[in-house]
Write a protein that holds these residues in place. Structure first.
Motif, PDB file in Angstrom:
ATOM      1  N   THR A   1       0.819  -1.203   0.000  1.00  0.00           N
ATOM      2  CA  THR A   1       0.000   0.000   0.000  1.00  0.00           C
ATOM      3  C   THR A   1       0.857   1.260   0.000  1.00  0.00           C
ATOM      4  O   THR A   1       0.363   2.334  -0.323  1.00  0.00           O
ATOM      5  CB  THR A   1      -0.945   0.020   1.215  1.00  0.00           C
ATOM      6  N   ARG A   2       2.115   1.138   0.375  1.00  0.00           N
ATOM      7  CA  ARG A   2       3.088   2.216   0.241  1.00  0.00           C
ATOM      8  C   ARG A   2       4.425   1.592  -0.130  1.00  0.00           C
ATOM      9  O   ARG A   2       4.794   0.550   0.406  1.00  0.00           O
ATOM     10  CB  ARG A   2       3.230   3.028   1.534  1.00  0.00           C
ATOM     11  N   LEU A   3       5.149   2.252  -1.027  1.00  0.00           N
ATOM     12  CA  LEU A   3       6.379   1.669  -1.555  1.00  0.00           C
ATOM     13  C   LEU A   3       7.614   2.103  -0.776  1.00  0.00           C
ATOM     14  O   LEU A   3       7.644   3.167  -0.145  1.00  0.00           O
ATOM     15  CB  LEU A   3       6.540   2.049  -3.028  1.00  0.00           C
TER      16      LEU A   3
ATOM     17  N   GLY B   1      10.972   3.749   0.034  1.00  0.00           N
ATOM     18  CA  GLY B   1      11.446   5.069  -0.367  1.00  0.00           C
ATOM     19  C   GLY B   1      10.640   6.184   0.269  1.00  0.00           C
ATOM     20  O   GLY B   1      11.097   7.321   0.381  1.00  0.00           O
ATOM     21  N   GLY B   2       9.409   5.868   0.706  1.00  0.00           N
ATOM     22  CA  GLY B   2       8.603   6.835   1.426  1.00  0.00           C
ATOM     23  C   GLY B   2       8.977   6.844   2.897  1.00  0.00           C
ATOM     24  O   GLY B   2       9.849   6.103   3.356  1.00  0.00           O
ATOM     25  N   ALA B   3       8.292   7.721   3.659  1.00  0.00           N
ATOM     26  CA  ALA B   3       8.570   7.797   5.094  1.00  0.00           C
ATOM     27  C   ALA B   3       8.324   6.447   5.759  1.00  0.00           C
ATOM     28  O   ALA B   3       9.088   6.003   6.607  1.00  0.00           O
ATOM     29  CB  ALA B   3       7.698   8.878   5.732  1.00  0.00           C
ATOM     30  N   ARG B   4       7.223   5.784   5.375  1.00  0.00           N
ATOM     31  CA  ARG B   4       6.955   4.417   5.791  1.00  0.00           C
ATOM     32  C   ARG B   4       6.485   3.645   4.575  1.00  0.00           C
ATOM     33  O   ARG B   4       5.907   4.224   3.655  1.00  0.00           O
ATOM     34  CB  ARG B   4       5.893   4.352   6.892  1.00  0.00           C
ATOM     35  N   TYR B   5       6.740   2.366   4.567  1.00  0.00           N
ATOM     36  CA  TYR B   5       6.292   1.526   3.465  1.00  0.00           C
ATOM     37  C   TYR B   5       5.792   0.207   4.032  1.00  0.00           C
ATOM     38  O   TYR B   5       6.084  -0.154   5.181  1.00  0.00           O
ATOM     39  CB  TYR B   5       7.412   1.280   2.456  1.00  0.00           C
ATOM     40  N   GLY B   6       5.015  -0.513   3.238  1.00  0.00           N
ATOM     41  CA  GLY B   6       4.490  -1.789   3.687  1.00  0.00           C
ATOM     42  C   GLY B   6       3.160  -2.090   3.032  1.00  0.00           C
ATOM     43  O   GLY B   6       2.842  -1.548   1.968  1.00  0.00           O
ATOM     44  N   GLY B   7       2.380  -2.947   3.674  1.00  0.00           N
ATOM     45  CA  GLY B   7       1.097  -3.318   3.104  1.00  0.00           C
ATOM     46  C   GLY B   7       0.559  -4.580   3.731  1.00  0.00           C
ATOM     47  O   GLY B   7       0.829  -4.881   4.893  1.00  0.00           O
ATOM     48  N   PHE B   8      -0.180  -5.335   2.926  1.00  0.00           N
ATOM     49  CA  PHE B   8      -0.897  -6.510   3.400  1.00  0.00           C
ATOM     50  C   PHE B   8      -0.366  -7.786   2.752  1.00  0.00           C
ATOM     51  O   PHE B   8      -0.085  -7.808   1.559  1.00  0.00           O
ATOM     52  CB  PHE B   8      -2.384  -6.401   3.059  1.00  0.00           C
ATOM     53  N   ASN B   9      -0.288  -8.843   3.561  1.00  0.00           N
ATOM     54  CA  ASN B   9      -0.035 -10.186   3.058  1.00  0.00           C
ATOM     55  C   ASN B   9      -1.241 -11.019   3.456  1.00  0.00           C
ATOM     56  O   ASN B   9      -1.477 -11.262   4.645  1.00  0.00           O
ATOM     57  CB  ASN B   9       1.251 -10.752   3.658  1.00  0.00           C
ATOM     58  N   LEU B  10      -2.043 -11.402   2.471  1.00  0.00           N
ATOM     59  CA  LEU B  10      -3.294 -12.109   2.718  1.00  0.00           C
ATOM     60  C   LEU B  10      -3.120 -13.581   2.372  1.00  0.00           C
ATOM     61  O   LEU B  10      -2.809 -13.924   1.233  1.00  0.00           O
ATOM     62  CB  LEU B  10      -4.423 -11.518   1.860  1.00  0.00           C
TER      63      LEU B  10
ATOM     64  N   LEU C   1      -7.896  -3.036  -3.783  1.00  0.00           N
ATOM     65  CA  LEU C   1      -8.628  -1.819  -3.453  1.00  0.00           C
ATOM     66  C   LEU C   1      -9.088  -1.852  -2.001  1.00  0.00           C
ATOM     67  O   LEU C   1      -8.972  -0.855  -1.281  1.00  0.00           O
ATOM     68  CB  LEU C   1      -9.818  -1.635  -4.390  1.00  0.00           C
ATOM     69  N   PHE C   2      -9.595  -2.992  -1.548  1.00  0.00           N
ATOM     70  CA  PHE C   2      -9.993  -3.117  -0.150  1.00  0.00           C
ATOM     71  C   PHE C   2      -8.821  -2.783   0.768  1.00  0.00           C
ATOM     72  O   PHE C   2      -8.969  -2.030   1.745  1.00  0.00           O
ATOM     73  CB  PHE C   2     -10.490  -4.537   0.107  1.00  0.00           C
ATOM     74  N   CYS C   3      -7.642  -3.299   0.444  1.00  0.00           N
ATOM     75  CA  CYS C   3      -6.464  -3.054   1.281  1.00  0.00           C
ATOM     76  C   CYS C   3      -6.047  -1.591   1.264  1.00  0.00           C
ATOM     77  O   CYS C   3      -5.637  -1.039   2.294  1.00  0.00           O
ATOM     78  CB  CYS C   3      -5.306  -3.939   0.836  1.00  0.00           C
ATOM     79  N   LEU C   4      -6.135  -0.934   0.115  1.00  0.00           N
ATOM     80  CA  LEU C   4      -5.807   0.492   0.043  1.00  0.00           C
ATOM     81  C   LEU C   4      -6.735   1.303   0.935  1.00  0.00           C
ATOM     82  O   LEU C   4      -6.302   2.226   1.638  1.00  0.00           O
ATOM     83  CB  LEU C   4      -5.903   0.979  -1.399  1.00  0.00           C
ATOM     84  N   LEU C   5      -8.012   0.973   0.916  1.00  0.00           N
ATOM     85  CA  LEU C   5      -8.971   1.705   1.720  1.00  0.00           C
ATOM     86  C   LEU C   5      -8.740   1.463   3.211  1.00  0.00           C
ATOM     87  O   LEU C   5      -8.764   2.399   4.019  1.00  0.00           O
ATOM     88  CB  LEU C   5     -10.393   1.294   1.328  1.00  0.00           C
ATOM     89  N   VAL C   6      -8.500   0.213   3.587  1.00  0.00           N
ATOM     90  CA  VAL C   6      -8.257  -0.101   4.992  1.00  0.00           C
ATOM     91  C   VAL C   6      -6.962   0.548   5.473  1.00  0.00           C
ATOM     92  O   VAL C   6      -6.893   1.074   6.593  1.00  0.00           O
ATOM     93  CB  VAL C   6      -8.218  -1.626   5.209  1.00  0.00           C
ATOM     94  N   HIS C   7      -5.936   0.526   4.633  1.00  0.00           N
ATOM     95  CA  HIS C   7      -4.669   1.177   4.988  1.00  0.00           C
ATOM     96  C   HIS C   7      -4.889   2.634   5.360  1.00  0.00           C
ATOM     97  O   HIS C   7      -4.346   3.127   6.358  1.00  0.00           O
ATOM     98  CB  HIS C   7      -3.698   1.077   3.807  1.00  0.00           C
ATOM     99  N   ARG C   8      -5.701   3.330   4.555  1.00  0.00           N
ATOM    100  CA  ARG C   8      -5.965   4.735   4.835  1.00  0.00           C
ATOM    101  C   ARG C   8      -6.622   4.904   6.200  1.00  0.00           C
ATOM    102  O   ARG C   8      -6.278   5.789   6.972  1.00  0.00           O
ATOM    103  CB  ARG C   8      -6.875   5.301   3.740  1.00  0.00           C
ATOM    104  N   ARG C   9      -7.567   4.020   6.524  1.00  0.00           N
ATOM    105  CA  ARG C   9      -8.258   4.131   7.809  1.00  0.00           C
ATOM    106  C   ARG C   9      -7.320   3.794   8.963  1.00  0.00           C
ATOM    107  O   ARG C   9      -7.378   4.432  10.031  1.00  0.00           O
ATOM    108  CB  ARG C   9      -9.479   3.194   7.819  1.00  0.00           C
ATOM    109  N   ILE C  10      -6.446   2.821   8.784  1.00  0.00           N
ATOM    110  CA  ILE C  10      -5.459   2.499   9.820  1.00  0.00           C
ATOM    111  C   ILE C  10      -4.581   3.714  10.096  1.00  0.00           C
ATOM    112  O   ILE C  10      -4.310   4.052  11.252  1.00  0.00           O
ATOM    113  CB  ILE C  10      -4.606   1.286   9.411  1.00  0.00           C
TER     114      ILE C  10
END
Length: 245
Positions: free
Chosen positions: A114-116, A118-127, A149-158
């Protein structure tokens, strides 16, 4: 999965949100959910939400292979022991971690950044699923973009609930979106939703962690696919459908 995301908008704590995320994904065949983010290279200050904390009993989250290998592009990576033969770049430590995941029922899955890096933070989901390779590719992989898309939306809320979003960024948990948005890529949907909420391109670029030029390109592509000319028409399309007007 938009309906699941919309319900999660009401969550007021990380614990409540996470419980809803896990329950929602399990309805769609996901057995294990891992959300992980870190800073820098090598990874440090790593934060994890996981249905399988046992994975980190003898391995530090900084060393999770997801951080090293799945966050260099927005491509979705097939993960899990069923796909080990495809990833020759993995070292012995990585393979041991993935094999341990298999013992806990994570055989195949989606690595969704959800974030690559090189940014301040990076990471995402492993389902993770309990399916073998053939069954996963047949029944789950065709739905990869829906999960993204579900993960992008949840990431924003987190990020919101964690207090890591500042400025005018709105919640990204969306209401039921009109079917016409199904023609968009997950990133186009994210961008068009932000612009329709009233963010400027500069603000949307900061929210998404990409350049204003890239925001403009995503917006242009999305407008073309939707048959609208500007953000006002996009907002009427989204919110008119939501409100039934």
């Amino acid at each position: 999965m938009y309906q699941d995301a919309a319900r999660l908008e009401q969550a007021e704590t990380i614990d409540a949100l996470w419980a809803g995320v896990v329950a929602g994904l399990r309805k769609h065949g996901i057995h294990h959910v891992i959300y992980i983010s870190a800073t820098g290279t090598p990874a440090h200050d790593t934060r994890v939400l996981s249905t399988c904390p046992e994975l980190y009993s003898d391995a530090h989250p900084d060393d999770d292979p997801f951080l090293a290998h799945c966050c260099n592009s927005y491509d979705i990576t097939p993960t899990g022991a069923e796909f080990l033969p495809d990833h020759s770049y993995l070292d012995a430590q990585d393979k041991a971690f993935i094999s341990k995941a298999r013992a806990h029922g994570f055989l195949s899955g989606f690595g969704i950044p959800t974030r690559l890096r090189g940014g301040a933070r990076y990471g995402g989901f492993n389902l993770g699923t309990t399916l073998d390779r053939a069954a996963f590719m047949d029944s789950m992989w065709p739905r990869a973009e829906q999960f993204r898309l579900f993960c992008l939306l949840v990431h924003r809320r987190i990020e919101e609930l964690s207090g890591r979003v500042t400025g005018p960024e709105p919640a990204m948990i969306a209401p039921n979106l009109p079917p016409r948005l199904d023609t968009l890529s997950p990133r186009e949907t994210e961008v068009i939703y932000l612009l329709a909420r009233g963010l400027s391109r500069k603000e949307a670029a900061r929210t998404c962690g990409i350049s204003q030029h890239t925001i403009a390109e995503y917006a242009k592509s999305a407008y073309r696919k939707l048959g609208v000319r500007n953000r006002a028409e996009a907002a009427r399309l989204i919110y008119g459908a939501v409100q039934g007007t």
